[in-house]
Design a protein around this motif. Sequence first.
Motif, mmCIF file in Angstrom:
data_model
loop_
_atom_site.group_PDB
_atom_site.id
_atom_site.type_symbol
_atom_site.label_atom_id
_atom_site.label_comp_id
_atom_site.label_asym_id
_atom_site.label_seq_id
_atom_site.Cartn_x
_atom_site.Cartn_y
_atom_site.Cartn_z
ATOM 1 N N THR A 500 45.164 41.391 35.981
ATOM 2 C CA THR A 500 45.773 42.490 36.803
ATOM 3 C C THR A 500 47.208 42.045 36.736
ATOM 4 O O THR A 500 47.705 40.837 36.763
ATOM 5 C CB THR A 500 44.995 42.396 38.169
ATOM 6 O OG1 THR A 500 45.515 43.303 39.150
ATOM 7 C CG2 THR A 500 45.366 41.093 38.981
ATOM 8 N N PRO A 502 49.721 43.414 39.418
ATOM 9 C CA PRO A 502 50.171 44.168 40.580
ATOM 10 C C PRO A 502 51.747 44.103 40.799
ATOM 11 O O PRO A 502 52.095 45.116 41.613
ATOM 12 C CB PRO A 502 49.732 43.628 41.532
ATOM 13 C CG PRO A 502 49.113 42.014 41.412
ATOM 14 C CD PRO A 502 48.789 42.239 39.821
ATOM 15 N N SER A 529 53.053 39.998 29.934
ATOM 16 C CA SER A 529 53.065 41.012 31.152
ATOM 17 C C SER A 529 54.151 40.531 32.302
ATOM 18 O O SER A 529 54.866 39.655 32.254
ATOM 19 C CB SER A 529 51.652 40.889 31.894
ATOM 20 O OG SER A 529 51.793 39.735 32.801
ATOM 21 N N ALA A 731 45.469 53.025 28.473
ATOM 22 C CA ALA A 731 44.550 52.198 28.695
ATOM 23 C C ALA A 731 44.656 51.268 29.872
ATOM 24 O O ALA A 731 45.289 50.332 29.755
ATOM 25 C CB ALA A 731 44.162 51.020 27.629
ATOM 26 N N MET A 803 51.240 57.458 34.147
ATOM 27 C CA MET A 803 51.659 56.142 34.383
ATOM 28 C C MET A 803 51.534 55.356 33.063
ATOM 29 O O MET A 803 50.701 55.944 32.127
ATOM 30 C CB MET A 803 50.464 55.554 35.418
ATOM 31 C CG MET A 803 50.542 54.173 35.675
ATOM 32 S SD MET A 803 49.131 53.114 35.237
ATOM 33 C CE MET A 803 49.391 51.935 36.321
ATOM 34 N N HIS A 810 55.974 42.853 28.926
ATOM 35 C CA HIS A 810 54.876 43.435 28.261
ATOM 36 C C HIS A 810 55.036 43.481 26.679
ATOM 37 O O HIS A 810 54.294 44.262 26.091
ATOM 38 C CB HIS A 810 54.122 44.554 28.857
ATOM 39 C CG HIS A 810 52.920 44.267 28.946
ATOM 40 N ND1 HIS A 810 51.927 44.086 28.148
ATOM 41 C CD2 HIS A 810 52.455 44.356 30.221
ATOM 42 C CE1 HIS A 810 50.620 43.707 28.864
ATOM 43 N NE2 HIS A 810 50.689 43.742 29.905
ATOM 44 N N HIS A 821 59.113 53.524 35.763
ATOM 45 C CA HIS A 821 57.581 53.331 36.056
ATOM 46 C C HIS A 821 57.239 54.052 37.361
ATOM 47 O O HIS A 821 58.065 54.113 38.411
ATOM 48 C CB HIS A 821 57.361 51.804 36.151
ATOM 49 C CG HIS A 821 55.986 51.594 36.960
ATOM 50 N ND1 HIS A 821 54.886 52.275 36.555
ATOM 51 C CD2 HIS A 821 55.755 50.763 37.805
ATOM 52 C CE1 HIS A 821 53.989 51.873 37.347
ATOM 53 N NE2 HIS A 821 54.397 50.804 38.091
HETATM 54 N N1 LIG Z 1 51.767 54.613 39.616
HETATM 55 C C1 LIG Z 1 50.318 54.397 39.534
HETATM 56 N N2 LIG Z 1 49.913 53.177 39.643
HETATM 57 C C2 LIG Z 1 48.806 53.010 39.232
HETATM 58 C C3 LIG Z 1 47.691 54.012 39.066
HETATM 59 C C4 LIG Z 1 48.567 55.260 38.872
HETATM 60 O O1 LIG Z 1 47.515 56.132 38.544
HETATM 61 N N3 LIG Z 1 49.716 55.324 39.152
HETATM 62 N N4 LIG Z 1 46.489 53.647 38.347
HETATM 63 C C5 LIG Z 1 45.753 52.526 38.927
HETATM 64 C C6 LIG Z 1 44.553 52.191 38.473
HETATM 65 S S1 LIG Z 1 43.266 53.347 38.572
HETATM 66 C C7 LIG Z 1 44.161 51.051 38.222
HETATM 67 S S2 LIG Z 1 42.684 50.695 37.813
HETATM 68 C C8 LIG Z 1 45.339 49.827 38.166
HETATM 69 C C9 LIG Z 1 45.027 48.795 36.968
HETATM 70 O O2 LIG Z 1 45.925 47.842 37.157
HETATM 71 P P1 LIG Z 1 45.771 46.336 37.044
HETATM 72 O O3 LIG Z 1 44.704 45.842 37.683
HETATM 73 O O4 LIG Z 1 47.220 45.650 37.068
HETATM 74 O O5 LIG Z 1 45.343 46.383 35.341
HETATM 75 P P2 LIG Z 1 46.109 46.508 34.114
HETATM 76 O O6 LIG Z 1 47.374 47.109 34.132
HETATM 77 O O7 LIG Z 1 45.208 47.266 33.163
HETATM 78 O O8 LIG Z 1 46.086 45.264 33.312
HETATM 79 C C10 LIG Z 1 46.450 44.085 34.095
HETATM 80 C C11 LIG Z 1 46.875 42.964 32.970
HETATM 81 O O9 LIG Z 1 45.579 42.423 32.126
HETATM 82 C C12 LIG Z 1 46.220 41.940 31.118
HETATM 83 N N5 LIG Z 1 45.237 41.808 30.048
HETATM 84 C C13 LIG Z 1 45.239 42.625 28.939
HETATM 85 N N6 LIG Z 1 44.173 42.057 28.147
HETATM 86 C C14 LIG Z 1 43.659 41.017 28.584
HETATM 87 C C15 LIG Z 1 42.776 39.798 28.446
HETATM 88 O O10 LIG Z 1 41.933 39.964 27.272
HETATM 89 N N7 LIG Z 1 42.663 38.945 29.252
HETATM 90 C C16 LIG Z 1 43.350 38.714 30.248
HETATM 91 N N8 LIG Z 1 43.232 37.509 31.236
HETATM 92 N N9 LIG Z 1 44.348 39.521 30.708
HETATM 93 C C17 LIG Z 1 44.500 40.688 29.857
HETATM 94 C C18 LIG Z 1 47.787 42.860 30.594
HETATM 95 O O11 LIG Z 1 48.606 42.043 30.105
HETATM 96 C C19 LIG Z 1 48.057 43.376 31.985
HETATM 97 O O12 LIG Z 1 49.176 42.262 32.630
HETATM 98 O O13 LIG Z 1 46.606 50.509 38.177
HETATM 99 C C20 LIG Z 1 46.679 51.452 39.391
HETATM 100 N N10 LIG Z 1 48.289 51.716 39.331
#
Ligand SMILES: Nc1nc2c(c(=O)[nH]1)N[C@H]1C(S)=C(S)[C@@H](COP(=O)(O)OP(=O)(O)OC[C@H]3O[C@@H](n4cnc5c(=O)[nH]c(N)nc54)[C@H](O)[C@@H]3O)O[C@H]1N2
Length: 849
Positions: A500, A502, A529, A731, A803, A810, A821
């Motif tokens: 994650t 954030p 990230s 993704a 998004m 990254h 963003h």
């Molecule tokens: N403006 C806006 N923001 C949104 C959204 C939107 O529609 N608009 N959508 C939202 C939604 S639905 C969601 S689910 C969230 C997702 O938001 P987050 O919870 O932040 O998840 P991701 O951005 O998918 O990925 C987070 C991190 O996982 C890391 N990562 C990738 N592969 C691996 C791995 O194998 N192992 C580990 N430990 N880390 C890894 C990546 O480097 C990345 O930094 O975002 C939300 N944010």
Amino acid sequence: MDKINTGISRRRFLATTGTGALTVSAVTVGLPGTGVENTAAQAQAAMPNTKITKNICAQCPARCGIDVYTTDGRVHAIYGDTGNPIANGKGCPKMHLGTYFLYDPDRFKGPMKRTNPKKGRNEDPGFVPISWDEALDIVANRLNDLRDRGESHRFAHFYGRGWGPTDAGLYGDWGKLYGTPNSAIGHASMCAEGSKRAKQATDGNNSYNSYDYANTNYILNFGASFLEAFRPYNYLMQMWGKMRSKSPQTRITSIDVRMSPTMAASDRAVYIKPATDGAMALAVAHVILTEGLWDREFVGDFADGRNHFVTGQPIEAAVMPEPVTDPETGEVTQAAPEGSGFVELWTHGIARWWNEELKDRTPEWAEEITEVPASTIRAVAREFGTTRPAMAIMERGPTSHTNGTYAGMAIHALNALVGSLYAEKGGMFYQMGVPYGGLPVNADDYMDDWAKNGAWKDYPRIDKARTEEWPMASHMMQEAGPNHLKGDPYKMDTAMFYYTNPIWTAPNPQVWEEALKDVFIIETSPFPSETAMYADIIMPEHTYLERWQDSPTYPFEGWPMTALRVPAVEPIYDTKHFGDMLIEIGKRINGPMGDYYREIDNVENILRHRAKGFEANPGDNGVNSFESWAEKGVWYKKPYHWHHRRGKFYEWDGEGYNVEMTPEDVKAKLLKTPSGKFEFASGFLEAHADYIEREMGVPADRAGLIQWVPPVHTGGGGDLYFVSPKTPMHAEGRSGNIPHGIAIHQPIVGGKNTVYLEIHPDTGRARGIRDGDRVRITSDVASIEAYCRFMPGHRRDTIVLPMEHGHWAHGRWARGRLPGHSGDVTANVSDPISGLASYYTGKVKLERV
Ligand SMILES: Nc1nc2c(c(=O)[nH]1)N[C@H]1C(S)=C(S)[C@@H](COP(=O)(O)OP(=O)(O)OC[C@H]3O[C@@H](n4cnc5c(=O)[nH]c(N)nc54)[C@H](O)[C@@H]3O)O[C@H]1N2
Ligand SMILES: Nc1nc2c(c(=O)[nH]1)N[C@H]1C(S)=C(S)[C@@H](COP(=O)(O)OP(=O)(O)OC[C@H]3O[C@@H](n4cnc5c(=O)[nH]c(N)nc54)[C@H](O)[C@@H]3O)O[C@H]1N2
Ligand code: SF4
Ligand SMILES: [Mo]
């Protein structure tokens, strides 16, 4: 201690086989039978050095089973696993991106520590390599010190995409043994918590649904991006084909604020004013009731058999006579009520709902609010109400607004009205769990005094979920950064991030950039990230193609299923499984916690214990052990165990749905509300009535009713709604560093070097903006820039920016390219009930740069 041993050390295992997967894939290759083995055999014949290993795609929560092809130690192709019931040998456009993640040139190569104490977007962290032992010791010493100082609550785990027992499944015990309320804070409130809370409030299940798409004849889709996202995406595309080619063809009405591929492919596309889906759903319910189209076997009927639902007029609830017990036989009989009141069967509160809300919610009333013509609402209601089986589905479209839970409840009520909950065919239900084996040790036996009674128990979570501030939210990750900044309820000391980010994905993430400056950060991503740029310690994880990991399915067809990741190659860098990081840190914590983790030992040991559960429960594909699970990649067992048929609920007894369930059993297993029925007047919300009145202005005595609540739009007075939907190549926040992903991100409006803002041509012309111009999007939070493309299919008042892009870290392709963003212009405002961040509720201004 009952530790399962593989009989050969991990290091030696890898050394003797060349790849961590060879022993299991060697079993697969050459066996006659299913398509999986055929595929393997064919590849083997073509390329003798090719190994095929089972894995789970990680680009989205669909969890498709994949076959990973490795030749001479290099992964070069990924296909859908034909033996996996979600993938069925197919993949979405993101499936093959695994090779790009594995070989991403910007990956971290090993553990590191920061040397520049200053943190910020433009600060070079000055990372220097360290050994794993040093990294783990630094973290464990810090955590031991915190514990010794009585401040263990100031350590927090954050996670996003968790998979199962080897990662997110470890948090609960970890937090309990160490002593922190913050293990772990998940990203649910930044994802799709609204639909889950709407279901919890009405049918008592805090969960997404499973669906029987193959047998349904009508789908009323409120803002679920069926052909671009939703879940499980790959399977949904297969189901779309099935639904559209069967007889009778499944009719689909979609409701959205833009012309999406799903809208384009539906029978009817309804453009709705953003954040007003609740009003439309209420009007559909109104028509279903006044026109007598509801399902009498689920909902019930008027005692006199006539329809008394007349617009504007109240109805009566039936007064049931007292049940009579025969003194001799003990048999209980229930006489029919007198009069014309409504006798409810499996629902609760319909008379109150009608009288206090629904009787005036006509299509004409809804047209004013939604801008959907009353005639369209009526036509949709008639189709939906007269076609069986039918389902109303939803996801982030209607729920990512301040009124999201109430909107979701109104939509879900339609499922109760047409009897689709647990319907025998073509309905929706809830996913069964996997009968895993237990762990060899119990954390309760390893708790010291601090774990049991320490002062940490007096502290709320840093995100204040489940406190007076957010009493109904299970997670509030987006609040953790701002709360830390304010020092309310306290300041974090150390935070560990897993999957994650954030500091980039939260609404208004700029606040997190300030907040995380004085927190000691441990980042576990394999990739550089935004969180990593603030990290004090980098502990890079293996990518998913390099690690063992199981993953129970997200809600799918209801019957239990769990897939397994088998490493395709030896880790190519000096990385570690996240679960092993937790275990190794645990081993280094003083006291009995360390002993507990020495017993658990490693992730592979956990998986072997979990798989023991399959011995007594062999899967339909014969999987009954860890070895056969690794060979086939998935364990599953049909059928789903419950359904509703003609007014009664039945349970599977091994041969058929032969056991009629008692109301108590239905309440315990299926309709888990206070009343044991589907609630139009929600007991869950009534229990928080004062909070709802305070936060939403809904009078406390009405708080439980499914009702229209106007949205609160953020943004500070802009005139355009701003949405950031997911695309097929997107993704979550993880595919920004894949060049060809960017190029084919928006197949309709084009794309090449950037992701475009999509606007209606009239919206552009009114502002002197031409197709392709560089524009500025402004809210009261910030401004971002983008190039725009005209898209005549969208609403004129709604602009669309997928998004995923606008990273400031990254990797080389993700970083520093337009557009900005979308999160940067999104205010941090959430639905008070679900806690879901209102991503789609902002209003912005648009101008040419
Ligand atoms: N403006 C806006 N923001 C949104 C959204 C939107 O529609 N608009 N959508 C939202 C939604 S639905 C969601 S689910 C969230 C997702 O938001 P987050 O919870 O932040 O998840 P991701 O951005 O998918 O990925 C987070 C991190 O996982 C890391 N990562 C990738 N592969 C691996 C791995 O194998 N192992 C580990 N430990 N880390 C890894 C990546 O480097 C990345 O930094 O975002 C939300 N944010
Ligand atoms: N391809 C792909 N698939 C994914 C993911 C991914 O990253 N990529 N991520 C997964 C995750 S984490 C999630 S949470 C799900 C989300 O799955 P969905 O919720 O299905 O996806 P979204 O794109 O967030 O939003 C759905 C639609 O809501 C529309 N919308 C916006 N405002 C409104 C409104 O007020 N009313 C209506 N009716 N519609 C509106 C948007 O235009 C969009 O088309 O997808 C999952 N599947
Ligand atoms: S739907 Fe696509 S991205 Fe999601 S898991 Fe399946 S193949 Fe991967
Ligand atoms: Mo999500």
